[in-house]
Design an enzyme around this catalytic site. Structure first.
Site, PDB file in Angstrom:
ATOM      1  N   GLU A   2       4.024   9.962  15.264  1.00  0.00           N
ATOM      2  CA  GLU A   2       4.306  11.402  15.168  1.00  0.00           C
ATOM      3  C   GLU A   2       3.291  12.077  14.246  1.00  0.00           C
ATOM      4  O   GLU A   2       2.918  13.228  14.458  1.00  0.00           O
ATOM      5  CB  GLU A   2       5.756  11.617  14.691  1.00  0.00           C
TER       6      GLU A   2
ATOM      7  N   GLY B 292      14.381   4.020  14.113  1.00  0.00           N
ATOM      8  CA  GLY B 292      14.520   5.467  13.949  1.00  0.00           C
ATOM      9  C   GLY B 292      15.964   5.891  14.110  1.00  0.00           C
ATOM     10  O   GLY B 292      16.786   5.736  13.201  1.00  0.00           O
ATOM     11  N   GLY B 293      16.303   6.407  15.282  1.00  0.00           N
ATOM     12  CA  GLY B 293      17.625   6.974  15.529  1.00  0.00           C
ATOM     13  C   GLY B 293      18.782   6.111  15.055  1.00  0.00           C
ATOM     14  O   GLY B 293      19.736   6.606  14.433  1.00  0.00           O
TER      15      GLY B 293
ATOM     16  N   GLU C 151       4.657   0.146  17.583  1.00  0.00           N
ATOM     17  CA  GLU C 151       5.594   1.120  18.148  1.00  0.00           C
ATOM     18  C   GLU C 151       4.952   1.796  19.360  1.00  0.00           C
ATOM     19  O   GLU C 151       4.202   2.775  19.204  1.00  0.00           O
ATOM     20  CB  GLU C 151       5.955   2.183  17.112  1.00  0.00           C
TER      21      GLU C 151
ATOM     22  N   ASN D 199      13.717   4.336   9.548  1.00  0.00           N
ATOM     23  CA  ASN D 199      12.846   5.504   9.419  1.00  0.00           C
ATOM     24  C   ASN D 199      13.719   6.715   9.750  1.00  0.00           C
ATOM     25  O   ASN D 199      13.971   6.987  10.915  1.00  0.00           O
ATOM     26  CB  ASN D 199      11.666   5.384  10.396  1.00  0.00           C
ATOM     27  N   TRP D 200      14.174   7.379   8.717  1.00  0.00           N
ATOM     28  CA  TRP D 200      15.093   8.516   8.926  1.00  0.00           C
ATOM     29  C   TRP D 200      14.404   9.711   9.576  1.00  0.00           C
ATOM     30  O   TRP D 200      15.042  10.628  10.026  1.00  0.00           O
ATOM     31  CB  TRP D 200      15.686   8.974   7.592  1.00  0.00           C
ATOM     32  N   LYS D 201      13.068   9.728   9.552  1.00  0.00           N
ATOM     33  CA  LYS D 201      12.308  10.908   9.998  1.00  0.00           C
ATOM     34  C   LYS D 201      12.816  12.136   9.231  1.00  0.00           C
ATOM     35  O   LYS D 201      13.246  12.012   8.087  1.00  0.00           O
ATOM     36  CB  LYS D 201      12.404  11.062  11.511  1.00  0.00           C
TER      37      LYS D 201
ATOM     38  N   GLY E 235      12.196   7.056  20.557  1.00  0.00           N
ATOM     39  CA  GLY E 235      13.174   8.120  20.761  1.00  0.00           C
ATOM     40  C   GLY E 235      13.472   8.421  22.220  1.00  0.00           C
ATOM     41  O   GLY E 235      14.089   9.426  22.544  1.00  0.00           O
TER      42      GLY E 235
ATOM     43  N   HIS F  66       2.367   6.719  11.385  1.00  0.00           N
ATOM     44  CA  HIS F  66       3.387   6.820  12.436  1.00  0.00           C
ATOM     45  C   HIS F  66       2.824   7.677  13.580  1.00  0.00           C
ATOM     46  O   HIS F  66       2.078   8.631  13.344  1.00  0.00           O
ATOM     47  CB  HIS F  66       4.672   7.449  11.866  1.00  0.00           C
TER      48      HIS F  66
ATOM     49  N   SER G 228      13.189   2.679  20.049  1.00  0.00           N
ATOM     50  CA  SER G 228      14.505   2.559  20.692  1.00  0.00           C
ATOM     51  C   SER G 228      15.172   1.196  20.463  1.00  0.00           C
ATOM     52  O   SER G 228      15.827   0.670  21.361  1.00  0.00           O
ATOM     53  CB  SER G 228      14.407   2.867  22.192  1.00  0.00           C
TER      54      SER G 228
HETATM   55  P1  PGA Z   1      13.435   5.249  17.479  1.00  0.00           P
HETATM   56  O1  PGA Z   1      12.212   5.561  16.488  1.00  0.00           O
HETATM   57  O2  PGA Z   1      14.104   3.980  17.002  1.00  0.00           O
HETATM   58  O3  PGA Z   1      14.337   6.458  17.354  1.00  0.00           O
HETATM   59  O4  PGA Z   1      12.858   5.107  18.848  1.00  0.00           O
HETATM   60  C1  PGA Z   1      11.412   4.532  15.931  1.00  0.00           C
HETATM   61  C2  PGA Z   1      10.327   5.134  15.077  1.00  0.00           C
HETATM   62  O5  PGA Z   1       9.763   6.183  15.465  1.00  0.00           O
HETATM   63  O6  PGA Z   1       9.992   4.596  13.986  1.00  0.00           O
END
Ligand code: PGA
Length: 257
Positions: A101, A236-237, A171, A12-14, A177, A99, A215
């Site tokens: 967010e 994500g990251g 999640e 997930n590049w966001k 994050g 998600h 994470s």
């Molecule tokens: P993260 O994000 O791996 O940076 O914690 C995961 C996500 O929000 O899908």
């Protein structure tokens, strides 16, 4: 019925990426993923402006691409929104929906996430439905109630056949994050709960892939993916660096052996 032996790792590049750096990342991920066993599936969910680039660089590779959200509407006067059918025009496979967010910053309700999931399925996409609790909710003992409500709002709109094709990503909001990963046993306990809820919808639905996200890094992926009900990860990251993302894909393969 015994569950399929497959793992799925989705990036997930966001809201990250630039055309030049994407080219290197996508090419490296496609090359690295070609060495994986075929029961390890790999996807990347990119910002919509990069769908054409993803299609150009990933077509013919084992890596599928996706979007990070879709509109609940098929089309019309909805400025700024992207319809699932538009993503299909670019060969998209996956659509992340719900998600945390989007639930937090765009006030997406469980009902809206359910409607988006339904649209994604009707357009022929595989929805990756995200559920998760905040730290406050976990500490007050409300985890199962919160994620149960989030999942129910989706499942109630789907037929058994449709529900069997979804992917669910657990999640925990406090782990996204933040560098704080859920302990593998802690994540497994929630996944087992989600699996039971899927089972209630139907025997075939219990086979849906359940991802863990929050994470996930090369050094914790293996232990997480070794849990009985964790079928892979939403990353994500660590999906922004090909070396880390591919190491996580490799951990999924090791967990299958
Ligand atoms: P993260 O994000 O791996 O940076 O914690 C995961 C996500 O929000 O899908």
């Amino acid at each position: 019925m015994s569950r399929q032996r497959a793992k799925l790792v989705v990036g997930n590049w966001k809201m990250h990426g630039r055309i030049d750096e994407n080219a290197a990342l996508l090419t490296e991920v496609a090359a690295g993923a070609s060495a994986l066993q075929k029961d390890v599936r790999v996807g990347v969910c990119v910002p919509c402006p990069y769908l054409a680039q993803s299609q150009a660089l990933l077509s013919g590779s084992v890596v599928k691409w996706g979007v990070q959200d879709v509109s609940a509407h098929a089309g019309g006067a909805y400025t700024g929104e992207v319809a699932a059918e538009m993503a299909v025009d670019f060969g998209v496979t996956y659509a992340i929906v719900g998600h945390s967010e989007r639930r937090a910053y765009h006030r997406e309700s469980p009902e809206l996430v359910g409607a988006k999931t339904q649209r994604a399925i009707e357009a022929g996409l595989v929805p990756i439905v995200c559920v998760g609790e905040t730290l406050e909710e976990r500490e007050s003992g409300a985890t199962e109630q919160v994620i149960g409500t989030q999942l129910d709002a989706v499942l109630m709109l789907l037929t058994e056949e449709q529900a069997a094709g979804i992917v669910v990503a657990y999640e925990p909001v406090w782990a996204i994050g933040t560098g704080k990963t859920a302990q593998p046993e802690q994540a497994q306990a929630v996944h087992a709960f989600l699996r039971r809820k899927l089972q209630e919808k139907g025997a075939t639905v219990a086979n849906a892939l359940l991802l863990y996200g929050g994470s996930v890094k090369p050094d914790n992926a293996r232990e997480l993916f070794a849990q009985g009900d964790i079928d892979g990860g939403l990353i994500g990251g660590a999906s922004l660096k090909s070396k880390d993302f591919l190491a996580i894909c490799q951990a999924a393969q090791t967990a299958l052996q």
